[in-house]
Design a protein around this motif. Structure first.
Motif, short mmCIF file in Angstrom:
data_model
loop_
_atom_site.label_atom_id
_atom_site.label_comp_id
_atom_site.label_asym_id
_atom_site.label_seq_id
_atom_site.Cartn_x
_atom_site.Cartn_y
_atom_site.Cartn_z
N ALA A 79 1.04 -1.22 0.08
CA ALA A 79 0.11 -0.03 0.08
C ALA A 79 0.77 1.11 0.05
CB ALA A 79 -0.90 0.06 1.15
N ASN A 145 -5.43 -10.15 -7.74
CA ASN A 145 -6.41 -10.00 -6.87
C ASN A 145 -7.55 -9.28 -7.43
OD1 ASN A 145 -8.35 -9.74 -4.53
ND2 ASN A 145 -7.00 -8.41 -3.58
N ALA A 171 1.92 -9.14 -4.89
CA ALA A 171 1.49 -9.64 -3.47
C ALA A 171 1.34 -10.98 -3.25
CB ALA A 171 0.39 -8.47 -3.05
N SER A 197 4.83 -8.00 -0.95
CA SER A 197 4.16 -7.91 0.03
C SER A 197 4.40 -8.94 1.12
CB SER A 197 2.76 -7.57 -0.01
OG SER A 197 2.28 -7.61 1.38
N THR A 199 2.57 -9.39 3.76
CA THR A 199 1.32 -9.35 4.42
C THR A 199 0.72 -11.13 4.37
OG1 THR A 199 0.69 -7.19 4.32
CG2 THR A 199 -1.12 -8.64 4.25
C1 PLP Z 1 -3.16 -7.47 -4.60
C2 PLP Z 1 -2.72 -6.87 -3.49
N1 PLP Z 1 -1.79 -6.04 -3.47
C3 PLP Z 1 -1.17 -5.43 -2.58
C4 PLP Z 1 -1.84 -5.37 -1.19
C5 PLP Z 1 -1.48 -4.61 -0.16
O1 PLP Z 1 -0.95 -5.45 0.77
P1 PLP Z 1 -0.04 -4.63 1.83
O2 PLP Z 1 -0.12 -3.27 1.77
O3 PLP Z 1 -0.60 -5.33 3.28
O4 PLP Z 1 1.31 -5.25 1.46
C6 PLP Z 1 -2.96 -6.21 -0.98
C7 PLP Z 1 -4.01 -6.44 0.12
O5 PLP Z 1 -5.20 -6.74 0.23
C8 PLP Z 1 -3.36 -7.08 -2.27
O6 PLP Z 1 -4.55 -7.64 -2.31
#
Ligand code: PLP
Length: 342
Positions: A79, A145, A171, A197, A199
């Motif tokens: 993000a 996504n 990601a 990411s 995450t």
């Molecule tokens: C495709 C995709 N990119 C990036 C992100 C951002 O993730 P983060 O900022 O937690 O690394 C997300 C979060 O849902 C995502 O789905």
């Protein structure tokens, strides 16, 4: 700031979950972060009196992707990378390939840039010819996504050219063993920016950690656009730890287990009528369309199951839901309820 768009670009899966609901909306790997990583994070607290130093984490990422350290920018998650790109770049014609995660477009708009959308249709695969030649900034997710489609590296590489910044959001790339079709190591492609990411695979949504791989000049621009010390010491410790061979082997094993669970979900969906898997899924979630039924998300919610709505993604509508891959017993409950609803 009001976004000039009819979609809620800031809607996320975590808004779908709530007390008493089974979470099939959020795509963070369950059971994470692993205990060894928690231990590293706890130990990092000994050093939080000092300002963060990104040197070791940057070197670890550079070594992992065989890139010079000048091309690595740790970020507070993907993000932050979207915001830094929107601040650092002055695109004349920005194109976002949809349906995809909506924060890249939101960041561009918030920085005052106009955004042109290329909407994928049919099986949601990418024809590079659909991207206008005039685009000097192109943003695409891989795997994407919410479609779960993984575009071949060769198809994406055809979008790169001098005078254009090509941003590939990876990601979810580590949801497949060996990270097929990743462009992270392709320092040779002009204008390529790869975003990663921690995450999803490592369960670190609350820590905020990821990184950008970019040509050195643009990487410098991203660093200059960032607030000082935006990536914390614990986040940098996680980045270093998750860039090593042991962590990568663990991610690969998790990806293999996820693929088996995804096969279970796909087989169960095939056995019921009225729910079609919209595209061949490559990531840890599946995009499902229920033709003629736009109430499936609410009906599942009535029955205690939270799935991610599809209608906040440009190019999709309320007949779509995104379902996270979960353990077979959770999947069986979901698909059983879905069959009754349909
Ligand atoms: C495709 C995709 N990119 C990036 C992100 C951002 O993730 P983060 O900022 O937690 O690394 C997300 C979060 O849902 C995502 O789905």
């Amino acid at each position: 700031m009001t976004l000039s768009t009819e979609y809620d670009l800031h809607h996320h899966g975590d808004a779908e979950v709530g007390p008493g609901l089974v979470d099939l909306a959020v795509n963070v790997r369950t059971g994470t972060p692993p205990s060894w990583l928690r231990d590293r994070l706890v130990a990092s607290l000994d050093d939080v009196a000092a300002y963060p130093d990104p040197t070791r984490a940057t070197a670890a990422v550079a070594a992992r992707h065989d890139r010079p350290v000048e091309e690595v920018v740790p970020t507070a998650g993907g993000a932050e990378a979207f915001v830094l790109l929107a601040r650092a770049l002055r695109p004349r014609h920005a194109v976002v390939v949809h349906p995809q995660f909506t924060e890249p477009e939101a960041a561009l708009r918030a920085a005052g840039h106009a955004v042109d959308r290329v909407l994928l249709d049919g099986d949601l695969t990418l024809d590079p010819g659909a991207v206008p030649e005039s685009a000097d900034l192109v943003v695409v997710g891989n795997p994407t996504n919410p479609t779960s489609v993984r575009h071949p590296a060769g198809v994406l590489a055809r979008l790169a050219r001098p005078g254009r910044t090509l941003v590939v959001d990876e990601a979810f790339i580590d949801t497949a063993p060996g990270e097929p079709d990743s462009l992270a190591d392709r320092g040779d492609l002009p204008g390529l920016v790869v975003l990663r990411s921690l995450t999803k695979t490592w369960g670190l949504a609350g820590l905020r950690v990821g990184y950008a791989l970019a040509p050195a000049g643009l990487a410098e621009g991203l660093r200059a656009a960032a607030p000082p010390w935006s990536v914390s010491t614990p986040a940098l410790v996680a980045l270093e730890a998750c860039s090593g061979p042991a962590a990568r082997a663990e991610a690969d094993a998790a990806a293999r287990a996820m693929a088996a669970d995804r096969d279970h979900l796909l087989a169960a969906l095939r056995r019921i009528g009225g729910a079609e898997v919209r595209a061949t899924p490559a990531a840890s979630f599946v995009l499902v369309r229920t033709p003629g039924r736009s109430d499936v998300r609410e009906r599942l919610r009535d029955r205690g199951l939270a799935v991610r709505r599809g209608d906040t993604f440009p190019g999709l509508d309320a007949e779509h839901v995104r379902i996270a891959v979960r353990a077979p017993e959770v999947t069986d409950r979901l698909v059983g309820e879905l069959a009754e609803i349909l």
